[in-house]
Scaffold this active site. Structure first.
Site, PDB file in Angstrom:
ATOM      1  N   SER C  77      -9.835  41.595 -14.049  1.00  0.00           N
ATOM      2  CA  SER C  77     -10.714  41.570 -12.931  1.00  0.00           C
ATOM      3  C   SER C  77     -10.941  40.582 -11.864  1.00  0.00           C
ATOM      4  O   SER C  77     -11.505  40.866 -10.747  1.00  0.00           O
ATOM      5  CB  SER C  77     -12.268  41.920 -12.965  1.00  0.00           C
ATOM      6  OG  SER C  77     -12.612  43.149 -14.352  1.00  0.00           O
ATOM      7  N   LYS C  80      -9.203  41.321  -8.480  1.00  0.00           N
ATOM      8  CA  LYS C  80      -9.787  42.275  -7.889  1.00  0.00           C
ATOM      9  C   LYS C  80      -9.948  41.156  -6.653  1.00  0.00           C
ATOM     10  O   LYS C  80      -9.990  41.997  -5.230  1.00  0.00           O
ATOM     11  CB  LYS C  80     -11.192  42.405  -8.304  1.00  0.00           C
ATOM     12  CG  LYS C  80     -10.621  43.848  -9.547  1.00  0.00           C
ATOM     13  CD  LYS C  80     -12.110  44.300  -9.859  1.00  0.00           C
ATOM     14  CE  LYS C  80     -12.832  45.367 -10.640  1.00  0.00           C
ATOM     15  NZ  LYS C  80     -13.793  45.781 -11.736  1.00  0.00           N
ATOM     16  N   TYR C 204      -2.606  49.978  -9.957  1.00  0.00           N
ATOM     17  CA  TYR C 204      -4.413  48.811 -10.506  1.00  0.00           C
ATOM     18  C   TYR C 204      -4.498  48.319 -11.799  1.00  0.00           C
ATOM     19  O   TYR C 204      -4.609  46.676 -12.047  1.00  0.00           O
ATOM     20  CB  TYR C 204      -5.414  50.072 -10.544  1.00  0.00           C
ATOM     21  CG  TYR C 204      -6.637  49.124 -11.140  1.00  0.00           C
ATOM     22  CD1 TYR C 204      -6.734  48.088 -10.583  1.00  0.00           C
ATOM     23  CD2 TYR C 204      -7.267  49.346 -11.763  1.00  0.00           C
ATOM     24  CE1 TYR C 204      -8.675  47.598 -10.989  1.00  0.00           C
ATOM     25  CE2 TYR C 204      -8.296  48.795 -12.534  1.00  0.00           C
ATOM     26  CZ  TYR C 204      -8.759  47.991 -11.222  1.00  0.00           C
ATOM     27  OH  TYR C 204     -10.298  47.434 -12.408  1.00  0.00           O
ATOM     28  N   TYR C 256     -19.936  40.429 -13.273  1.00  0.00           N
ATOM     29  CA  TYR C 256     -20.199  41.381 -13.695  1.00  0.00           C
ATOM     30  C   TYR C 256     -21.715  41.859 -14.263  1.00  0.00           C
ATOM     31  O   TYR C 256     -23.015  41.340 -12.811  1.00  0.00           O
ATOM     32  CB  TYR C 256     -19.762  41.453 -15.552  1.00  0.00           C
ATOM     33  CG  TYR C 256     -18.809  41.993 -15.702  1.00  0.00           C
ATOM     34  CD1 TYR C 256     -17.631  42.772 -14.864  1.00  0.00           C
ATOM     35  CD2 TYR C 256     -17.920  40.253 -16.440  1.00  0.00           C
ATOM     36  CE1 TYR C 256     -16.642  42.401 -14.691  1.00  0.00           C
ATOM     37  CE2 TYR C 256     -16.426  40.821 -16.336  1.00  0.00           C
ATOM     38  CZ  TYR C 256     -15.855  41.478 -15.234  1.00  0.00           C
ATOM     39  OH  TYR C 256     -14.490  41.521 -15.955  1.00  0.00           O
ATOM     40  N   VAL C 274     -12.040  40.628 -18.385  1.00  0.00           N
ATOM     41  CA  VAL C 274     -12.145  40.899 -19.761  1.00  0.00           C
ATOM     42  C   VAL C 274     -11.309  39.993 -20.482  1.00  0.00           C
ATOM     43  O   VAL C 274     -11.578  40.476 -22.013  1.00  0.00           O
ATOM     44  CB  VAL C 274     -12.022  42.033 -20.305  1.00  0.00           C
ATOM     45  CG1 VAL C 274     -14.044  42.791 -19.812  1.00  0.00           C
ATOM     46  CG2 VAL C 274     -11.078  42.576 -19.631  1.00  0.00           C
TER      47      VAL C 274
END
Lengths: 331, 331, 331, 331
Positions: C77, C80, C204, C256, C274
């Site tokens: 992540s 991102k 992605y 998160y 993660v």
């Protein structure tokens, strides 16, 4: 004095009832302009919004047909009742009810959020998309055609002929229904699917694309009304318990977000589809002696102009009128 | 061959049916240990979790009573059916249906979030708390006693006596039910309440605290089953349309989050309360000739040990068994 | 007197700070046993849960490295942030902010329901999956490799080498992440995706599988801390406005469901993945003169044992300790 | 070259900065017509929608005031920051953080559903109503006045005078805010409230009705920016840790549903109220030497015309402009 049945007695003929239904259809046909043809599957948009047709078949043998009753249409969500019935017949009722609940959802039929929000252990019911796709994943067979064979066998038994899949509609749905794919992948993620997603969706889109007429729906509805038994042959085509559950589901969950209103105002187990079809199964009941269809009947309706809940707008109103006139409510 | 009705014929007496029901009650009485008495209203916790009683009154005059059938209990949520009926009688059905929807909610009975989440224009239905409090706010009268007078008048007509409010339970609810106050203020904020909140809540807590026995519930259930008409006098006590709507609501929304399962497995319009009472109204139906209660019946059940949905755990199982044995399902 | 910087002055060497960080790492390394390695992507489960490593690079040129700092891991992540930066550089900030909001979601990172529940006009922010997939769909290029080229170009500029995609992880994610496919189809359905779903998801999953070390993250963090300018060359690698927005997003949405707690207890813009990586960008600030890294620094952390929010359990605690000792909070 | 600070140097006077701010205020004053005065508390509607005023106080002693800066207004939700600070000072930070989370909610400030939907163990954060009412229930004291005394003591220390409660606004809120009562009863039901609901709500409505000017807000903002220390006296009025947490909360949750956008576009910890007030606390930062307020400043804004998120529409734009011109962002 109930309109249409004022002098009902055994001498009265189908023609007499027929003329009433024709009047009602031509009255409610004007209501089609209040609705809109479904747009989310491109091919469905080609339907004529003015169409309205009905077929009613009684256990007593009386058969009435009025309006645009010859137009074939795809059954769409009505197939959810059939796939649930077939899956119950293949796997048993308790196996199925362990995997799909039978509770009204309070959500849109194509909702995905409720699965996440409630961390449900099973989809709300077999008549919303998440539940129906789960059911279809349970059907046995390696290919979509193998999986659908028992459904077609059942249909052939009920209708006397083997219906066809409308390939244009099937391909249109397969290529456009991203939301059902989203639901499918979500079901896969949370472990609800019992078999391959692609085959499941292929099967699901095919079952939605089965073509029928209002006569077909009325015939199936009659067998459900009669607890699964074909009244002409007395053969039990659907197990009685399964037919009963199907009717309970139709009454509580069959008409999308308007299921409660339909139960209240019409009171007949029914299931609609976005193509504008409605199947209704009116069980026998005890009422005034001079009413037709006291022994139960099946009804098929077609009217592709939908209300904002996704139900045939004129079809609902026509059914409501008929239910009131002939007191078809189960309550 | 259905158990309990093997040799059913007109000579068979109540005693014969009675003995069956007594057997069933003593069997399901053991199931009470699977449940727990409601704890959210302090006084209700004093109920004896082992109790299980039933009363069945048929249109044919047969009356059966078994188990702990003499214990009075407060009707709690069962009163939601009564207040909706009275409000419909006071204001008319269309006035009421403009203010409360008739859709199953898919949410807990005491949910407040669905009002916010969906920005609903009206509460989901009159049988969840938000809808019931809205209905009670519509009852006419300046004080809570004035507002409840028509409900007591109706009850007196149906039962032959004027029931009482259990003051201990009323005060316990009034002082402890913070969630209902939260719902009330929320309803006030969004403009759903039609009258003063405090009087509305006072009325609501009082109606929940009306005391009854299973005989009373069976008697009311019978009148609902009979479309509002007292079968003994042929007097229409509740307008037929209102009785029908009430039954449709009971079937789709009457048993909390388990309404769909009750519709599927039992199939009788019913409403439960957290005190452990259940009222059921089985309409007449056409079935095998050798079944009792084909002309319809009312049933009252009391079993304060609840399942995790808030329904009498043994009561539900007992009803399911009876419905199966005597084929009481409307489907 | 702040531990570790008691006698901080210009003569103090990296070694001195280094020894403190080593102590802290060996202390918090024991905390790894409180967490669990991510299981939702099969290959990630192979990571050693005991690992904990850190790299800190200050604008002042000081570079500290401690623990398991040589282990490459996939950035997951954390990518991102990069894809949002690249998309802003390709399309402009206002184009992007028209398509993705910058609000904390109050939902799990992989939630799909909020899109439906709120009928959002755009995803909540680019750092939850729905937003990140939308961002990736905006990247220019016909193939996934073409789309990722600018990201790799940017990384090469920042790191001095071109990182690689871990093919095993990529394939494992591609084949297992049904939830991201569900989100993807849902985004497609509601019209948020700007290009082909399959290429978008391929892109992605590849960006998530880029391999890096804590040094790499620290280097990128430093450049973000320094408003996009490489402090060694004074070259603006990321436009200042974009770097600022990225830091604001990291602070409000980067960790998160624990983003608020991280902002409160640590107070440094950061993003976790993660796989157990965390990138942090501590902007310059005015504080006591005897603190290291007053001119800002970048930090990379790796610790694959996660807490129940999906953040490196020991990594978070280590960062919290360092932020407190050296007063790195932006507040 | 940054507008307004082109030739910034120590000789430049407040007047020079003042003239810039006056220009900007008169420019953005025209934007007030894009918004609307809050309607949910009747008395608030009497505010003049055209008003726009600002006060900026730097740690360096510079004080600027422009527009309608003399109008007193009630601080409304800005009081949530104060009550949280006071509760932390009374009970300790860890006691408070056990009872209120510090996560952005992704929901409207007055949402009640998220408490139910997520079955939260504590409210999302102290700056939404559910969290703020919980915080207020923790304040010590038997009466609302006793409970507010420490807040007034703190305000007196910061402002040099003891502010007053606007009794008209207080009574208007107390009598009209049904939603806050709904939230209060819900909090009571789920056990979050630590003391009597009525006193809690009375206290809450009073704290919302405290009257202040933009100067007052700027002064408080400055002390927060300076980590709780009064820069004039070097006295620590608010514990540093508490001041830091307050700023983190303001940045992540302070501007209702637009908190993320404010963090991204403005980047200063701030809290707004529906009366149109905004408090901002810009911590010191390292930037170009020729910027004013590098050592931090407090800002108070008043502009009762709100945008659809409930923030002062012109106030937000004015702050955004100033933050950009003088680079006040913490990122």
């Amino acid at each position: 004095m109930v309109q249409g049945v004022a002098n009902w007695n055994t001498e009265q003929t189908e023609e007499w009832l027929q003329s009433y239904v024709e009047d009602w259809v031509s009255f409610y046909q004007k209501h089609t302009s209040d609705g809109k043809v479904a747009s989310y599957i491109p091919v469905l948009q080609e339907a004529d919004p003015d169409d309205l047709g009905i077929s009613i078949i009684g256990k007593n043998g009386i058969s009435i047909r009025a309006g645009d009753s010859d137009i074939p249409f795809t059954i769409q969500s009505i197939s959810k009742v059939l796939s649930f019935i077939v899956a119950c017949m293949e796997r048993g009722v308790s196996y199925m009810l362990d995997r799909v609940d039978v509770e009204p959802a309070g959500e849109a039929f194509n909702s995905i959020m409720h699965l996440e929000m409630k961390q449900l252990k099973k989809p709300f019911n077999p008549l919303i998309n998440a539940g129906a796709i789960t059911v279809t994943s349970i059907l046995e067979g390696r290919t979509s055609d193998e999986r659908l064979r028992p459904m077609f066998d059942l249909l052939e038994k009920m209708l006397g002929y083997r219906p066809k899949i409308n390939v244009d509609v099937y391909e249109s749905e397969r290529d456009s229904s991203m939301r059902n794919r989203a639901i499918g992948y979500y079901l896969l993620e949370i472990g609800f699917l019992e078999s391959d997603l692609n085959i499941t969706l292929e099967t699901y889109f095919k079952q939605c694309s089965i073509e029928a007429t209002v006569d077909d729906l009325a015939r199936i509805g009659l067998i459900l009304a009669n607890d699964g038994v074909n009244p002409d042959t007395d053969e039990e085509i659907i197990p009685r318990q399964v037919a009963r559950i199907a009717k309970a589901l139709m009454l509580t969950c069959g008409m999308y977000d308007a299921s409660g209103k339909f139960a209240t105002y019409v009171g007949i187990p029914a299931k609609s589809g976005v193509s504008g079809g409605i199947i209704a199964a009116a069980p026998p009941r005890v009422r005034d002696e001079d009413l037709p269809f006291l022994e139960g009947c099946g009804i098929g309706v077609y009217g592709p102009a939908l209300d904002d809940r996704g139900n045939s707008i004129a079809g609902i109103r026509l059914l409501r009128h008929i239910a009131k006139q002939w007191d078809l409510s189960i309550f």
